[in-house]
Design a protein around this motif. Structure first.
Motif, PDB file in Angstrom:
ATOM      1  N   SER A   1       0.824  -1.217   0.000  1.00 52.15           N
ATOM      2  CA  SER A   1       0.000   0.000   0.000  1.00 52.15           C
ATOM      3  C   SER A   1       0.858   1.267   0.000  1.00 52.15           C
ATOM      4  O   SER A   1       0.311   2.367  -0.050  1.00 52.15           O
ATOM      5  CB  SER A   1      -0.918   0.011   1.230  1.00 52.15           C
ATOM      6  OG  SER A   1      -0.159   0.284   2.397  1.00 52.15           O
ATOM      7  N   ALA A   2       2.181   1.085   0.075  1.00 50.12           N
ATOM      8  CA  ALA A   2       3.044   2.266   0.219  1.00 50.12           C
ATOM      9  C   ALA A   2       2.823   3.260  -0.925  1.00 50.12           C
ATOM     10  O   ALA A   2       2.641   4.464  -0.685  1.00 50.12           O
ATOM     11  CB  ALA A   2       4.509   1.835   0.280  1.00 50.12           C
ATOM     12  N   TRP A   3       2.801   2.743  -2.145  1.00 50.13           N
ATOM     13  CA  TRP A   3       2.653   3.654  -3.283  1.00 50.13           C
ATOM     14  C   TRP A   3       1.248   4.262  -3.351  1.00 50.13           C
ATOM     15  O   TRP A   3       1.114   5.495  -3.452  1.00 50.13           O
ATOM     16  CB  TRP A   3       3.022   2.926  -4.583  1.00 50.13           C
ATOM     17  CG  TRP A   3       2.743   3.746  -5.802  1.00 50.13           C
ATOM     18  CD1 TRP A   3       1.785   3.523  -6.745  1.00 50.13           C
ATOM     19  CD2 TRP A   3       3.406   4.953  -6.204  1.00 50.13           C
ATOM     20  NE1 TRP A   3       1.810   4.480  -7.698  1.00 50.13           N
ATOM     21  CE2 TRP A   3       2.783   5.379  -7.399  1.00 50.13           C
ATOM     22  CE3 TRP A   3       4.441   5.704  -5.664  1.00 50.13           C
ATOM     23  CZ2 TRP A   3       3.188   6.529  -8.064  1.00 50.13           C
ATOM     24  CZ3 TRP A   3       4.834   6.849  -6.324  1.00 50.13           C
ATOM     25  CH2 TRP A   3       4.221   7.248  -7.505  1.00 50.13           C
ATOM     26  N   PRO A   4       0.199   3.418  -3.268  1.00 51.50           N
ATOM     27  CA  PRO A   4      -1.146   4.024  -3.253  1.00 51.50           C
ATOM     28  C   PRO A   4      -1.319   5.018  -2.103  1.00 51.50           C
ATOM     29  O   PRO A   4      -1.961   6.057  -2.273  1.00 51.50           O
ATOM     30  CB  PRO A   4      -2.079   2.822  -3.086  1.00 51.50           C
ATOM     31  CG  PRO A   4      -1.297   1.651  -3.559  1.00 51.50           C
ATOM     32  CD  PRO A   4       0.137   1.953  -3.282  1.00 51.50           C
ATOM     33  N   ALA A   5      -0.748   4.699  -0.940  1.00 50.68           N
ATOM     34  CA  ALA A   5      -0.868   5.615   0.206  1.00 50.68           C
ATOM     35  C   ALA A   5      -0.148   6.929  -0.091  1.00 50.68           C
ATOM     36  O   ALA A   5      -0.631   8.013   0.263  1.00 50.68           O
ATOM     37  CB  ALA A   5      -0.276   4.962   1.452  1.00 50.68           C
ATOM     38  N   HIS A   6       0.985   6.809  -0.766  1.00 48.87           N
ATOM     39  CA  HIS A   6       1.720   8.010  -1.156  1.00 48.87           C
ATOM     40  C   HIS A   6       0.862   8.849  -2.110  1.00 48.87           C
ATOM     41  O   HIS A   6       0.770  10.071  -1.975  1.00 48.87           O
ATOM     42  CB  HIS A   6       3.038   7.598  -1.814  1.00 48.87           C
ATOM     43  CG  HIS A   6       3.833   8.731  -2.371  1.00 48.87           C
ATOM     44  ND1 HIS A   6       4.559   9.583  -1.560  1.00 48.87           N
ATOM     45  CD2 HIS A   6       3.998   9.169  -3.642  1.00 48.87           C
ATOM     46  CE1 HIS A   6       5.129  10.502  -2.316  1.00 48.87           C
ATOM     47  NE2 HIS A   6       4.823  10.267  -3.581  1.00 48.87           N
TER      48      HIS A   6
END
Lengths: 250, 842
Positions: free
Chosen positions: B823-828
């Motif tokens: 989820s790191a990229w979507p969260a970013h």
């Protein structure tokens, strides 16, 4: 009394292809507490951009925005967000309700975001009062898609009012509504200003909506072309404003 | 078509992250599939090569059944058999060389002595030399030493090596005439072999027997006719006959379980890839519904819309399959370089890339991609201009369609499974295992849409006290697009289920592999001999009388023939087992059964053999011993006994073993120490044992060594299963990115209303964590059930199923962790949303 909202030589420049476009050019203005002001102008005149800058949704390229004594344009993102959470409420043309949440939950969002429990106590009372003020009592459990467009905008208005923010920013709040429903919304905004003492900044291209304002700023090519003083009036008649606009050739 | 092609390409380019993730997903799925096919081909080639290395140009191998070997009379009978042109006898024995001046003071590492008749041996076997000359035809004490032994002991051509022989012959010295080039199938497990003339080997070990005879047949002679004649003539001692084809089949069968598991993991990884493809195309269709509506309004036909989506899939498929083929070959090359995936049964020697396998991998990759694209393509074609511009798609219809689609993809992946099915695997339970697991995974995938809601609420309730704001804002996120969420959760659950099942089976196999040690071995340590030690050897009495040694219990391993079957057998001392409280019986009375073994005429069967032969407690086991049959009464049935080379051993007493069944002596001695004196006793015993060419190892060390080999085998399978988990991780990135994109406006408003960037980031990460937790819960439950199926339908291992609690804990933590990392990229993306643009977003 010091203004609740102030713009000082605010400019907003965007990159567009190889060159820059100035959406707002050196705008300065001040809004007093309890005042209702409107921004008018043709499409692309920069009125929505100016509203976003005043509400802290966007940062000016140069110049400053002061909200209730705080230089919101120079605050960190977190600090600006928290100031916005405390001092402002927004109403948009497209309502922006969360489709999966009920009416109650949508109106409770400002409390939820602030980490407050909106199911009980003062918060719950405030939600009930906000819903009652827009005639939506009894529809708390409905989902947005079960409401008419006018009802959805009233939910959005209740959400903006629920924490009784000092400043209400409304971007074309009647742009998606029929005349009668639009009038209901404008009446409610005016009452929150007139009776509740809240400050309202309204963006509209509709002279009938702008006629609710105490002052109207006419924007053209990102600058304030004219400022029209209408004063606080109960009848909201648009004739004086239309006459003035006509004299300006608009 | 060209216009559609261009439009499809632009659609994919417009969402580069999603397209790349999907291509990687396809590539990983195809990669594991291709790796499995390449490994299968490599194992097949290794089996053929190994059979060739062992048999050389021989047409038949006659091997002794008993340790006493084949007598000269048997060899003579073969020599005079019509049609036999070459007779190459061989004697294989393990012994210790004289102390190596290069090594330390410990027991020397044993070597395998291979005695051959130089002339016929050269006719059937290639023994390539790295230096020196081959064995002379006239024999003598000369030797060819393996390259590994030469290096380890500093041997050179012209040098000498002294080998310990039997008690009668004593040590003998051999002159090194040549150094053997390294070969993959060295007769010695450590590559330390010495080839000497047969007569010299027989003199060293004081025997006139041989262990095997390789036969070359005269041109035009059939194997069948020679086999029939040999069966008529060879009646002195029991033997086995093997043709090259039979040996290849046996070697292939030895790796069947491994290949079945690879096939299963590969099919499931491909299935995970299919989830990703479907999700991507479904998202693209949902996202572009309005565009599709406009295109339809502008005159595009339904067929053209279907083609548009299918062409997009073909673009993704071409890139994914090409990458997957390369990844698969790379993965197989890495596994081949690492050595022996068959658990030591058969080592991969070289990378064999079957062209048919590559074509099959490519076709299946395309098949799954197109199958995954069909439902979104057909759905896109059904979008009416009015629907596209107004209403949302009906979720129930979409869910039903996707469930139909899942069944279709499972059918395609099922074809993949059949294509990968090892040709040597047979038997109903063999095929039932993967089918059972596959059906379970289908069940998981189909049930996921209905489990996501309740499980999501449950997990949400757990997170509420910690992240109340995010939890409240996120409560309905999982059900926003239930079928999309279910597909993502399903992909994750399937991958985790495979890992949990493998972990459970590994833990159970590990337990089963070492349980016999504690159940059957009456001691704290094991002494191991390189060749059977007769029980009357005087040094054994010295060892038993050693300080702190309470008991020395001999264990002898040999083979018996029962009804045409070769069974492993172990000679044990029943009284020792009784006194030590070992060998719990599933049926029978220990107090009478164990003394009965020592008295003779009795046998204790492992439950697996009792079931297989249908011989109950009190029944008779008819063992062929030479020309007569020995009837042994079954006095007990044990859950597990000592593992032999091909299964569990039947247990007999020493009197029967040596006097009636041909056992020569004990290879192992269980040592029980006097309580409290273990350390001192072990220290005193070790030099004594070393002097008698016995190696002492504590039972824990033996357990560790067995456990480590089990762990090595499962580590490779787990690594392949991890690929499926990576695919699931890509699916999560895809889904969450789509969720963020769909919620841009919503997130923009929340930010405007005071949601901080950190809160926005946590919102997406919490959504991922809940999604991961739901997937992990489903995956763990399905994995435990799959493990039970695999264990229950597999060969009886006599231990309770161990679900592998560590693996379960890791799966739960890893599932949530993977989702949060994914989820790191979507969260970013969510945290960086520009409010002004988001609010203007339609």
């Amino acid at each position: 009394m010091s203004p609740i909202l102030e713009a000082r030589e605010v400019t907003k420049r965007y990159r567009l292809g190889a060159g820059d476009v100035e959406a707002v050019r050196g705008v300065s203005l001040a809004v007093e507490p309890g005042e209702l002001v409107a921004f008018m102008g043709p499409s692309g005149s920069g009125k929505s951009t100016l509203l976003h800058l005043l509400g802290g949704l966007d940062q000016p390229t140069s110049g400053d925005v002061v909200l209730d004594g705080a230089l919101i344009s120079r605050l960190s993102d977190d600090a600006a967000t928290k100031l916005r959470r405390e001092k402002t409420g927004f109403v948009f043309q497209f309502f922006n309700l969360l489709p999966l949440l009920s009416v109650w939950e949508n109106v409770a969002l400002p409390f939820t975001i602030a980490g407050e429990d909106a199911r009980h106590g003062d918060q719950a009372a405030a939600i009930r009062a906000a819903l009652a003020s827009v005639d939506l009592a009894g529809k708390e459990r409905n989902r947005p898609d079960q409401l008419s467009a006018g009802e959805q905008q009233r939910v959005a208005l209740a959400r903006a009012l629920v924490r009784r923010p000092a400043l209400l920013l409304a971007d074309e709040p009647t742009g998606n509504l029929d005349f009668a429903t639009g009038t209901e919304i404008l009446d409610r905004l005016w009452r929150s200003c007139h009776e509740g003492g809240q400050t309202v900044v309204l963006v509209t291209h509709d002279a009938k909506a702008a006629a609710y304002a105490d002052r109207v700023f006419v924007l053209h090519d990102g600058s304030i072309r004219d400022e029209i003083q209408l004063g606080r009036r109960e009848d909201h008649g648009a004739a004086p404003l239309i006459a003035r606009l006509a004299s300006l050739g608009l | 078509m060209r216009a559609l092609n261009a439009l499809a390409r632009r659609t994919l380019v417009a969402r580069p992250l999603r397209s790349v993730l999907t291509i990687v997903g396809i590539a990983l799925g195809v990669g594991v599939l291709v790796a499995a096919l390449v490994l299968n081909a490599g194992l097949d080639a290794a089996a053929e090569q190994s059979a060739h290395d062992q048999l050389g140009r021989a047409d038949l191998r006659v091997a002794a059944f008993l340790e006493s070997g084949l007598s000269p009379a048997s060899v003579t009978a073969m020599t005079t058999t019509p049609g036999v042109a070459v007779v190459a006898p061989e004697l294989d024995q393990r012994t210790y060389p004289a102390p190596n001046p290069l090594a330390g003071s410990g027991l020397p590492v044993p070597v395998t002595v291979v005695g051959v008749d130089p002339e016929p041996d050269a006719a059937l076997h290639d023994r390539p030399l790295a230096g020196g000359s081959p064995l002379p035809a006239d024999g003598g004490n000369v030797a060819l030493v393996s390259d590994a032994l030469a290096r380890a002991n500093g041997l050179v051509v012209g040098g000498t090596i002294t080998l310990n022989g039997s008690a009668e012959s004593g040590p003998r010295t051999f002159r090194v005439s040549g150094i053997l080039a390294p070969v993959p199938d060295d007769p010695d497990p450590a590559g330390r072999s010495i080839v000497v003339p047969l007569q010299a080997a027989q003199a060293l070990f004081s025997t006139d027997a041989v262990d095997l005879v390789d036969l070359g047949l005269a041109r035009g002679t059939s194997v069948t006719s020679v086999t029939a004649e040999l069966e008529r003539r060879l009646s002195v001692e029991p033997y086995t006959l093997t043709t090259p084809d039979e040996l290849v089949a046996r070697l292939r069968a030895a790796t069947a379980d491994f290949r079945i598991t690879i096939a299963l993991v590969a099919a499931l990884a491909l299935f995970g890839g299919a989830f990703l493809i479907f999700n991507t195309l479904a998202m693209t269709v949902a996202e572009r519904a309005r565009d599709v509506g406009l295109l339809r309004a502008a005159g595009m036909t339904r067929r053209q819309v279907t083609l548009l989506v299918l062409i997009s899939a073909v673009h993704l498929g071409v890139a994914g399959v090409a990458l997957g083929l390369a990844a698969g070959v790379g993965l197989a090359a890495a596994v081949t370089a690492l050595g022996s995936p068959g658990g030591g049964a058969l080592a991969l020697r070289e990378l064999v890339i079957p062209p048919g396998g590559l074509v099959l991998g490519a076709l299946l990759g395309f098949g799954v991609t197109v199958a995954a694209a069909l439902e979104p393509a057909l759905r896109a074609a059904r979008i009416s201009p009015v629907e596209a511009l107004t209403a949302r798609l009906d979720q129930t219809t979409v869910l039903r369609a996707r469930i139909r689609w899942l069944s279709l993809v499972f059918a395609v992946v099922g074809v993949a499974g059949i294509a990968l099915w090892p040709s040597t695997a047979s038997g109903s339970t063999g095929i039932l295992r993967p089918l059972g697991v596959f059906a379970l995974m289908l069940g998981v995938a189909l049930a996921s849409p209905f489990l996501v809601g309740p499980l999501g609420a449950l997990v949400g309730a757990v997170t509420r006290p910690f992240l109340p704001t995010e939890e409240r804002l996120n409560r309905s996120a999982l059900t926003r697009d239930r079928s999309r969420t279910a597909l993502t959760v399903g992909g994750l659950a399937v991958a985790l289920a495979v890992l949990v099942a493998l972990g459970g089976v590994a833990a159970t196999t590990r337990q089963a592999a070492i349980a016999w040690l504690t159940d059957v071995v009456p001691g704290d340590a094991l002494l191991t001999a390189v060749r059977p030690d007769a029980l009357d050897e005087p040094q054994l009495a010295d060892l038993a009388a050693g300080p702190g040694v309470a008991r020395l219990s001999p264990i002898g391993m040999f083979a018996v023939a029962v009804g045409g079957l070769r069974l492993d057998a172990a000679a044990v001392v029943g009284a020792d087992l009784l006194a030590d409280g070992r060998l719990p019986l599933a049926a029978g009375d220990r107090a009478t059964a164990l003394p009965a073994l020592d008295a003779g005429g009795s046998v204790i069967l492992p439950a697996s053999i009792s079931d297989r032969l249908g011989i109950p407690l009190g029944g008779l086991l008819q063992v062929l011993a030479g020309r007569q049959t020995v009837a042994l009464r079954v006095v007990g049935i044990a859950s597990r006994t000592i593992p032999g080379t091909s299964g569990e051993s039947v247990l007999v007493g020493w009197s029967d073993a040596t006097q009636r069944l041909g056992a020569l002596g004990a290879q192992y001695f269980a040592v029980r120490y006097v309580p409290g004196q273990a350390a001192a006793a072990a220290a005193a015993l070790e030099p004594l044992a070393r002097a008698d060419a016995l190696e002492l190892a504590p039972l824990q060390a033996v357990e560790g060594s067995i456990g480590a080999s089990v762990d090595r085998l499962f580590a490779l399978l787990t690594a392949l299963a991890l690929v499926a988990l990576i695919v699931a991780g890509l699916g999560i990135v895809n889904t969450l990115s789509m969720n963020v994109l769909e919620r841009v406006r919503e997130l923009g408003f929340l930010r405007a209303a005071g949601l901080t960037r950190r809160q926005a980031r946590r919102l997406v990460m919490l959504e991922a964590a809940v999604l991961g937790a739901v997937g992990a819960i489903i995956g763990v439950v399905a994995g435990v059930v799959a493990g039970v199926i695999l264990a229950a339908l597999g060969p009886g291992i006599g231990v309770a199923y161990d679900p592998g609690w560590w693996t379960i804990a890791l799966a739960l933590v890893g599932g949530v962790g993977l989702a949060v990392v994914a989820s790191a990229w979507p969260a970013h993306l969510a945290a960086r949303i520009e409010m002004v643009r988001a609010l203007a977003h339609e």
